[in-house]
Design an enzyme around this catalytic site. Structure first.
Site, PDB file in Angstrom:
ATOM      1  CB  ALA A 200      49.692  50.830 -34.587  1.00  0.00           C
ATOM      2  CE1 TYR A 201      45.609  55.644 -31.003  1.00  0.00           C
ATOM      3  CE2 TYR A 201      45.408  54.655 -33.164  1.00  0.00           C
ATOM      4  CZ  TYR A 201      45.411  55.761 -32.359  1.00  0.00           C
ATOM      5  OH  TYR A 201      45.222  57.000 -32.901  1.00  0.00           O
TER       6      TYR A 201
END
Length: 161
Positions: free
Chosen positions: A30-31
């Site tokens: 995820a970012y």
């Protein structure tokens, strides 16, 4: 360490790569930041975890700056809790073709049905052997960037192509 990442990306036309795979690993990523100028990614990959910062892609999409370091898995899991929504879930298959290793990502979750292969190169014009399951090249097509797949998943646009 900062390095220049040079890679080409392709759609995959069949699951034949699975029979040629030397290894596979589950990846969740995820970012923390998915800005076009730079991304900050948290990834768990097998029993390890990483934080990666990537710069803006070159105009042709072939290369960009990358910095990555391993972090404790527990810290990565904590960081995943505060990341941007809709993490990427995939299984990565490593397939040796000639002198190159193809990383073939079979996506799950909201990107189910998407299979993409990447090959890293030492220079942009480097030649490489193309396996029969390699389809259309999508290098530089931003909608296939993982950071954008987390915001606009394949399930939302695959039928509108």
């Amino acid at each position: 360490m900062i390095s220049m990442e040079i890679e080409r990306k392709f759609l995959v036309t069949s699951e034949d790569f699975k029979n040629q795979s030397e290894k596979k690993e589950k990846i969740v990523q995820a970012y923390l930041n998915s800005h076009a100028e730079r991304t900050v990614r948290i990834r768990t990959k097998g029993e390890k975890a990483y934080i990666t910062v990537k710069g803006k892609s070159s105009e042709n999409g072939l290369s960009r700056f990358e910095w990555e370091t391993e972090i404790p898995v527990e810290e990565a899991k904590d960081l995943l809790k505060i990341a941007e929504p809709d993490p990427i879930e995939k299984v990565r298959y490593l397939v040796k073709i000639g002198s190159h290793i193809f990383e073939v990502d079979e996506f799950h979750g909201s990107n189910e049905g998407l299979i993409v292969a990447e090959v890293e190169l030492n220079r942009e014009e480097e030649e490489f052997e193309k396996p029969e399951w390699l389809g259309e090249e999508v290098t530089g097509d931003k909608k296939y960037y993982n950071s954008l797949l987390s915001k606009n998943p394949y399930s939302q646009w695959k039928n509108s192509k």
